[in-house]
Design a protein around this motif. Structure first.
Motif, short mmCIF file in Angstrom:
data_model
loop_
_atom_site.label_atom_id
_atom_site.label_comp_id
_atom_site.label_asym_id
_atom_site.label_seq_id
_atom_site.Cartn_x
_atom_site.Cartn_y
_atom_site.Cartn_z
N HIS A 52 0.83 -1.21 0.00
CA HIS A 52 0.00 0.00 0.00
C HIS A 52 0.86 1.26 0.00
O HIS A 52 0.58 2.21 -0.72
CB HIS A 52 -0.94 0.02 1.21
N ARG A 53 1.92 1.25 0.80
CA ARG A 53 2.81 2.41 0.85
C ARG A 53 3.46 2.64 -0.52
O ARG A 53 3.56 3.77 -0.98
CB ARG A 53 3.88 2.22 1.93
N GLY A 54 3.87 1.57 -1.16
CA GLY A 54 4.47 1.69 -2.49
C GLY A 54 3.52 2.27 -3.52
O GLY A 54 3.95 2.93 -4.48
N LEU A 55 2.23 2.05 -3.33
CA LEU A 55 1.22 2.59 -4.24
C LEU A 55 0.75 3.99 -3.83
O LEU A 55 -0.13 4.56 -4.46
CB LEU A 55 0.02 1.64 -4.30
N GLY A 56 1.35 4.50 -2.73
CA GLY A 56 0.97 5.83 -2.27
C GLY A 56 -0.33 5.86 -1.49
O GLY A 56 -0.95 6.91 -1.35
N GLU A 57 -0.75 4.72 -0.98
CA GLU A 57 -2.00 4.60 -0.23
C GLU A 57 -1.69 4.64 1.27
O GLU A 57 -1.67 3.61 1.96
CB GLU A 57 -2.71 3.31 -0.62
#
Length: 80
Positions: A52-57
């Motif tokens: 999620h962090r990698g997707l900016g979420e």
């Protein structure tokens, strides 16, 4: 999606590789069904948070990190 014969450990290794390669959406696709099936696995939640962090979420990442910490507070997860 993981195959029937793939173990949780194998799936998590595959996801780790996907994350290292920057394939966050692929990792998330593998992890989402695992989060229901293995809801008590801190490792599943930690990797889900990283995807999620990698997707900016950010909000979804925070929720997943907190779930992981609640199950098993590990220093490397807390620092993330």
């Amino acid at each position: 999606m993981i195959g029937v014969a793939m173990t949780l450990t194998e799936a998590l290794q595959r996801v780790s590789q996907q994350l290292q390669q920057g394939h966050y959406a692929d990792a998330l696709s593998t992890l989402q069904p695992l989060s229901d099936r293995y809801a008590s696995s801190a490792d599943v939640w930690q990797l889900l948070a990283l995807a999620h962090r990698g997707l900016g979420e950010g909000t979804a990442a925070e929720v997943a990190f907190l779930n992981s910490i609640e199950i098993a507070p590990q220093p490397h997860v807390i620092t993330n």
